[in-house]
Structure formats: structure tokens, C-alpha cells
Design a protein around this motif. Structure first.
Motif, short mmCIF file in Angstrom:
data_model
loop_
_atom_site.label_atom_id
_atom_site.label_comp_id
_atom_site.label_asym_id
_atom_site.label_seq_id
_atom_site.Cartn_x
_atom_site.Cartn_y
_atom_site.Cartn_z
N ALA A 73 0.82 -1.22 0.00
CA ALA A 73 0.00 0.00 0.00
C ALA A 73 0.85 1.26 0.00
CB ALA A 73 -0.94 -0.01 1.21
N ALA A 74 1.96 1.24 0.74
CA ALA A 74 2.84 2.42 0.77
C ALA A 74 3.47 2.67 -0.60
CB ALA A 74 3.92 2.23 1.84
N HIS A 75 3.85 1.59 -1.28
CA HIS A 75 4.41 1.74 -2.62
C HIS A 75 3.37 2.37 -3.55
CE1 HIS A 75 7.09 -1.88 -1.45
NE2 HIS A 75 7.80 -0.75 -1.33
N TYR A 76 2.12 1.91 -3.45
CA TYR A 76 1.07 2.46 -4.31
C TYR A 76 0.78 3.91 -3.96
CZ TYR A 76 -0.16 -1.51 -7.22
OH TYR A 76 -0.12 -2.49 -8.18
N ASP A 77 0.88 4.25 -2.69
CA ASP A 77 0.75 5.67 -2.32
C ASP A 77 1.82 6.51 -3.02
OD1 ASP A 77 -1.44 5.21 -0.71
OD2 ASP A 77 -0.27 5.10 1.16
N ALA A 78 3.04 5.98 -3.04
CA ALA A 78 4.14 6.69 -3.70
C ALA A 78 3.89 6.79 -5.21
CB ALA A 78 5.46 5.99 -3.43
N LEU A 79 3.41 5.69 -5.81
CA LEU A 79 3.12 5.71 -7.24
C LEU A 79 2.04 6.73 -7.58
CD1 LEU A 79 3.24 1.87 -8.02
CD2 LEU A 79 4.87 3.60 -8.82
N ARG A 80 1.00 6.79 -6.76
CA ARG A 80 -0.06 7.78 -7.01
C ARG A 80 0.47 9.21 -6.87
NH1 ARG A 80 -3.44 3.52 -5.03
NH2 ARG A 80 -2.83 3.92 -2.87
N LEU A 81 1.36 9.43 -5.93
CA LEU A 81 1.95 10.76 -5.77
C LEU A 81 2.84 11.09 -6.97
CD1 LEU A 81 1.95 13.17 -3.95
CD2 LEU A 81 3.76 12.12 -2.57
N ILE A 82 3.56 10.10 -7.45
CA ILE A 82 4.35 10.29 -8.67
C ILE A 82 3.44 10.68 -9.83
CG2 ILE A 82 5.72 9.07 -10.42
CD1 ILE A 82 6.98 7.49 -8.07
N ARG A 83 2.33 9.97 -9.99
CA ARG A 83 1.37 10.30 -11.06
C ARG A 83 0.90 11.74 -10.94
NH1 ARG A 83 -3.78 7.35 -9.91
NH2 ARG A 83 -3.91 9.08 -8.45
N ASP A 84 0.57 12.16 -9.74
CA ASP A 84 0.05 13.51 -9.56
C ASP A 84 1.11 14.57 -9.83
OD1 ASP A 84 -2.31 12.29 -8.86
OD2 ASP A 84 -2.02 12.52 -6.69
N ARG A 85 2.34 14.31 -9.42
CA ARG A 85 3.39 15.32 -9.62
C ARG A 85 3.83 15.41 -11.08
NH1 ARG A 85 7.53 15.23 -4.40
NH2 ARG A 85 5.93 15.40 -2.77
N ILE A 86 3.84 14.30 -11.78
CA ILE A 86 4.20 14.33 -13.20
C ILE A 86 3.07 14.99 -14.00
CG2 ILE A 86 4.70 12.94 -15.24
CD1 ILE A 86 7.00 13.11 -13.26
N GLY A 87 1.84 14.64 -13.71
CA GLY A 87 0.70 15.34 -14.28
C GLY A 87 0.31 14.95 -15.68
N LEU A 88 0.93 13.92 -16.26
CA LEU A 88 0.54 13.47 -17.60
C LEU A 88 -0.63 12.51 -17.52
CD1 LEU A 88 4.09 12.84 -19.14
CD2 LEU A 88 2.58 14.80 -19.55
N ASP A 89 -1.29 12.33 -18.65
CA ASP A 89 -2.44 11.43 -18.71
C ASP A 89 -2.04 10.00 -19.02
OD1 ASP A 89 -4.41 13.71 -18.60
OD2 ASP A 89 -3.33 14.22 -20.44
#
Length: 546
Positions: free
Chosen positions: A472-488
Motif C-alpha cells: 500500500a505504501a508503494h502504491y501511495d508513492a506511485l499515485r503521488l508520482i502520477r500527480d506530480r508528473i501530471g501526464l495522462d
């Protein structure tokens, strides 16, 4: 029940026979009134269920099932189409076209090996059946059986040497087999036969570019743009669900979409951003629902991305992978953007401009990695243990920008290195592959995974249950990466160190996704999910149009 409009085609005197209904349905089908045709064919089959089936009636019922299946294919209802092709073959196994069309259904469903078996059955019954032969070639290409596909294609060309489509197909196969000279020759013949087909000229440009023949490649791209600056890929159904305009730039990094744009329910137009091209943006705006920016490499595309931005803005349509956001995905910018994420190790990355030496003030801690900016994979990318070796590498690449990157040891406890790839598709985070090897510079295609069942089993487990590898912590990090990169739509290559922290190697929209995995069939299901998610994401963008 037959609709009122459909009933007009049924004889007015007496009860219609099975043959009457078959003829009436075919007439509506011929006129493009597919829903009415479906209703009549279904009425015919309902009638067939109430009568005693003799040889003649059985034959007509088989034809009704086949005709109904063809109509369902046009409506993109391939499940219903498959059901009716099978029903037709149970009644009349001699219907070669049904074996062929059932193969097409399987191929469109991603079951290419099953499709090959069906095409072969059709050819067993009629070796000369041309649609089965041409579709078999396509299926063999899809499963990378290029040598057999080339043999079959050469046989077809002996019969019709002036078939431009076959010439084009042979060009693509020759390219895959590494015979780029013959590929160019076949594409040139295809161009001579069909000068208006610009795709073949684009292929010539792409192959010449790959061969390093840059001036010839530029000439080919310019020639293609003169013929038609837009490369159109029709939808697999009519009318298309929506219309996509993809912005593509030769000579710079682009998102690989050969798989993503295959067998789509939407129409795709690819606009090449070439010098001197002057597309009618007003017309494009009227014929576009969603803009997809394919220019994905912030280093290679620095000069063309502003043009992509200007065109996308003028069209006034929803934009997938906004070019301005792509500009912020250089390796050094990404490292800064992702700094400070809990449980996530992002290597410090320094960009050194062309012509400049390593800054004296830079605090170096070896080992270090260095690579040429704009390169991917293992090209011009090495690990260095001391300053002298690093300086020599940087001096050899002085004509280019370069990156110096902290090395993070991500070796697993068993001594192997593991590199995982996820694709971010809208809100979804989907696994794509796992590479396992004994060296730090891992590339999926150069590993020994094809020889080791345990590696394949581990990859299959990652694809099937990624949450059992990444917590779950890894997925939290992945979601934060998605948000910071901002691409679709983009990908991440990452690993897990021995402390369980996420190690980020690369994040961008240039990562390859393909379905050419005959040696790893367990991947097909999960790769198909990426394709479905991509299509669904574009559909959501299309629905945001005012």
C-alpha cells in the motif's frame, strides 16, 4: 420483432419464408440499414426454430446465422458475431467464409493463435480462399512469424504483383526481418502503384532515419507531407465512437502507439509536425474530438513541443499529454519533481550542457551513472567508479547535453536485479513487465528470461497480483508520482531496494508497450488491459467536449 421499417422489405402476401427473410435482411444490409437487417435475420432464425429443419431449411438457417454474424461485426458486437458464426458452422461446416470470419473475431479479441487455426481450417477446405490467406499473413505477423508470413505474401504477390497493399505488407515484414534495403524497395514499389497512399512514404522516411540516412529521411517525410500531411487510420466500426488527432514529430522521441492505436473503435488521424507543413486547423478542429500529443521526449523534442502546444491550443479540444507538461519531464526536472516522497528513492540527477565540463563544485560520490541526454535504453549509458573514467565519457559526448546520475544499488537478496514497469493510464496504474537479470543495466529483451521458467513465473505473478509485490505504501508513492508528473499517459521503470523502498529509474511517456510476446503468452491478458484502459481514457476525454 421486425421493426416497421424492416417489415417493408418482407413480402406483403402470405407468411414470409426463411428465404424471404434472408433476402429481405440482405437488402437492408446492402443499403446500410444494419439494425433493420439484424431484426429480420433474427426473425428468420426464430421462424427456423419452429419448423422442421430439412436439408434446404438447414442451409438457409446457416446462411441466416452467417448474415447475422456479419451484421453484428459491423456493429462491433464481436461476441454475438462469434456465436452466430459458430452456429452457422454447426449447420454448414463447408462455409469457408465463416471459418475465416470467425478467425477475424478471434484475432480482434486478442486470441491470435486461435485465429491462425481457424484460417488454416478455412484453407484446408479451400486452399485458394484469398481472404483467409491474407488474414493468415496478418495473424502470422502479429505473432512475429515473419518468415512464414513472407513466404505466403510472396505467393499472393505472384498472383497479383500490382497489389500495393501486399507490397506495403511485404515491406513491413522485410523491415522486421532486418532487411531494410528490401523493405525500402517494396515500399517504393507500393508508392509507385498507389502514389496517394502516404503511409508507405512515411515508412520509407522512418527506415531511412533508422539507417542514419537523415537527408534521405527528411526528403521522404517532406514528400509524404506533400501527398498528405495526415495519416488516417479508420475505426474498426462505423460510425467511429469519436475522432482522435495525434501529433507526431519525426526525428524526435514519440510515444509508441502502434499497439495502442490498433483495432480501435475510434478514428485516428496522425499529423506529422514537419517544416513547411500547413494543415487546415479549422478543418481539423471540425473533424477532431480529442488531441493526443505523441511528442514525448523533452530533450529531443524541445524545439518542436512549442509547435505542438500552439496547434493543440488552437484546435480548442481536450488534450492528452499536454506538450507543456512533457517539457517538464527531462530527467533532472523529474528528479526534482519527485524529491521528498516517503519511501521513494529518486537518484539525484545533474544536467551538463553541451560543450561544458563537469562543474568543479559538484560533490561526487562514486559509483555514478552518466548518459547522453535524449537517449533511452542502454545506449550511451554507463556506470563509473572514478572521476577519470567519468571525465573521459563526458568529453567523448561533449557535443550533447549529458546527465550525471547517482547510482542506487537495487540488487535483491538473491543477487538478481529486478526492474518493474508500470503504465499510468488516467487514474489507473497497470503493470506491464518485469525484467530480471544479473547486471544493473537491465533491459527486458536482453535478459535470459526466455530460458528460465522461474523468472517467467515471477513476472506472471507480478502482472496478476502486483499488490502482492508492491504494498500500500508503494502504491501511495506511485499515485503521488502520477500527480506530480501530471501526464495522462506515461510509464515508470522502478525497482525495490533491500529495505523495501521504491527506486525510481525513469519516468516518461516514451515507454514501449506492445503485444508481440509469443514466447510469453501469459502477458497478453495484462497488456490488453492497458489497451482497454487507454481507449477508455480517450473516450472520457471525448465526452468532455461541450
Amino acid at each position: 420483432m421486425i421493426s416497421p421499417s424492416a417489415a417493408l422489405a418482407v413480402p406483403a402476401t402470405g407468411a414470409p419464408s426463411l428465404s424471404d427473410l434472408l433476402s429481405a435482411g440482405r437488402e437492408h444490409y446492402r443499403r446500410g440499414e444494419i439494425r433493420s437487417a439484424i431484426a429480420i435475420f433474427q426473425a428468420g432464425l426464430a421462424l427456423a426454430a419452429t419448423v422442421s429443419i430439412g436439408v434446404a431449411a438447414s442451409s438457409v438457417a446457416a446462411d441466416l446465422h452467417a448474415a447475422l454474424a456479419n451484421a453484428f461485426m459491423l456493429c462491433d458486437d464481436i461476441a454475438s458475431a462469434a456465436e452466430n458464426y459458430k452456429a452457422a458452422l454447426r449447420l454448414a461446416p463447408h462455409l469457408v467464409a465463416c471459418w475465416c470470419n470467425l478467425g477475424i473475431v478471434h484475432q480482434r479479441s486478442g486470441m491470435t493463435q486461435d485465429a491462425i487455426a481457424l484460417y488454416l481450417e478455412a484453407l484446408r477446405r479451400n486452399p485458394a480462399h484469398r481472404p483467409s490467406r491474407t488474414n493468415l499473413v496478418q495473424a502470422l505477423v502479429a505473432t512475429r512469424q515473419f518468415t512464414i508470413a513472407r513466404t505466403l505474401l510472396l505467393e499472393l504477390l505472384e498472383e497479383t504483383p500490382d497489389d500495393a497493399e501486399l507490397r506495403s505488407g511485404l515491406g513491413k515484414i522485410c523491415f522486421e526481418l532486418g532487411d531494410s534495403g528490401e523493405a525500402i524497395a517494396q515500399f517504393e514499389r507500393a508508392v509507385a502503384l498507389a502514389p496517394a497512399q502516404s503511409e508507405n512514404i512515411y515508412w520509407i522516411g522512418a527506415i531511412r532515419q533508422a539507417r542514419g540516412e537523415l537527408e534521405a529521411a527528411r526528403a521522404a517525410y517532406a514528400r509524404a507531407a506533400q501527398v498528405h500531411p495526415i495519416l488516417l487510420r479508420p475505426a474498426v466500426k462505423s460510425p467511429p465512437a469519436f475522432r482522435v488527432l495525434a501529433l507526431f514529430a519525426p526525428f524526435v522521441g514519440n510515444t509508441p502507439v502502434e499497439f495502442l492505436f490498433k483495432d480501435c473503435g475510434y478514428e485516428t488521424s496522425i499529423l506529422s509536425l514537419l517544416p513547411g507543413a500547413a494543415p487546415d486547423l479549422g478543418l481539423l478542429a471540425r473533424e477532431t474530438d480529442v488531441v493526443v500529443n505523441l511528442v514525448s521526449d523533452a530533450d529531443q523534442g524541445a524545439t518542436v513541443l512549442p509547435l505542438a502546444t500552439a496547434i493543440a491550443r488552437r484546435l480548442g479540444k481536450p488534450i492528452v499529454n499536454d506538450p507543456e507538461k512533457i517539457l517538464r519531464t527531462t530527467r533532472d526536472a523529474t528528479a526534482l519533481a519527485l524529491a521528498g516522497i516517503d519511501g521513494c528513492r529518486v537518484p539525484h540527477t545533474v544536467r551538463i550542457a553541451a560543450g561544458e565540463a563537469l562543474p568543479a563544485s559538484l560533490d561526487l560520490a562514486f559509483p555514478l551513472l552518466a548518459r547522453q541526454a535524449g537517449m533511452h535504453g542502454g545506449d550511451v549509458f554507463e556506470k563509473f567508479e572514478d572521476a577519470a573514467a567519468l571525465d573521459a565519457f563526458l568529453a567523448a559526448q561533449v557535443d550533447h547535453d549529458r546527465y550525471v546520475i547517482d547510482y542506487i544499488d537495487y540488487r535483491s537478496a538473491d543477487g538478481f536485479f529486478r526492474k518493474y514497469r508500470f503504465l499510468f493510464v488516467g487514474e489507473e496504474i497497470l503493470p506491464y513487465h518485469l525484467a530480471i537479470g544479473d547486471g544493473w543495466k537491465l533491459h527486458r529483451d536482453s535478459t535470459e528470461m526466455v530460458r528460465h521458467v522461474w523468472m517467467q513465473d515471477e513476472e506472471e505473478h507480478f502482472l496478476r497480483a502486483p499488490e502482492e509485490v508492491f504494498d500500500a505504501a508503494h502504491y501511495d508513492a506511485l499515485r503521488l508520482i502520477r500527480d506530480r508528473i501530471g501526464l495522462d499517459y506515461f510509464g515508470i521503470d522502478c525497482g525495490l531496494d533491500r529495505d523495501g523502498d521504491l527506486v525510481v529509474f525513469e519516468v516518461n511517456a516514451s515507454m514501449l508497450v506492445h503485444d508481440q510476446n509469443p514466447e510469453f503468452p501469459y502477458k497478453d491478458l495484462y497488456i490488453r488491459k492497458i489497451k482497454l484502459a487507454f481507449d477508455a481514457m480517450l473516450g472520457r476525454f471525448a465526452r468532455t467536449i461541450p
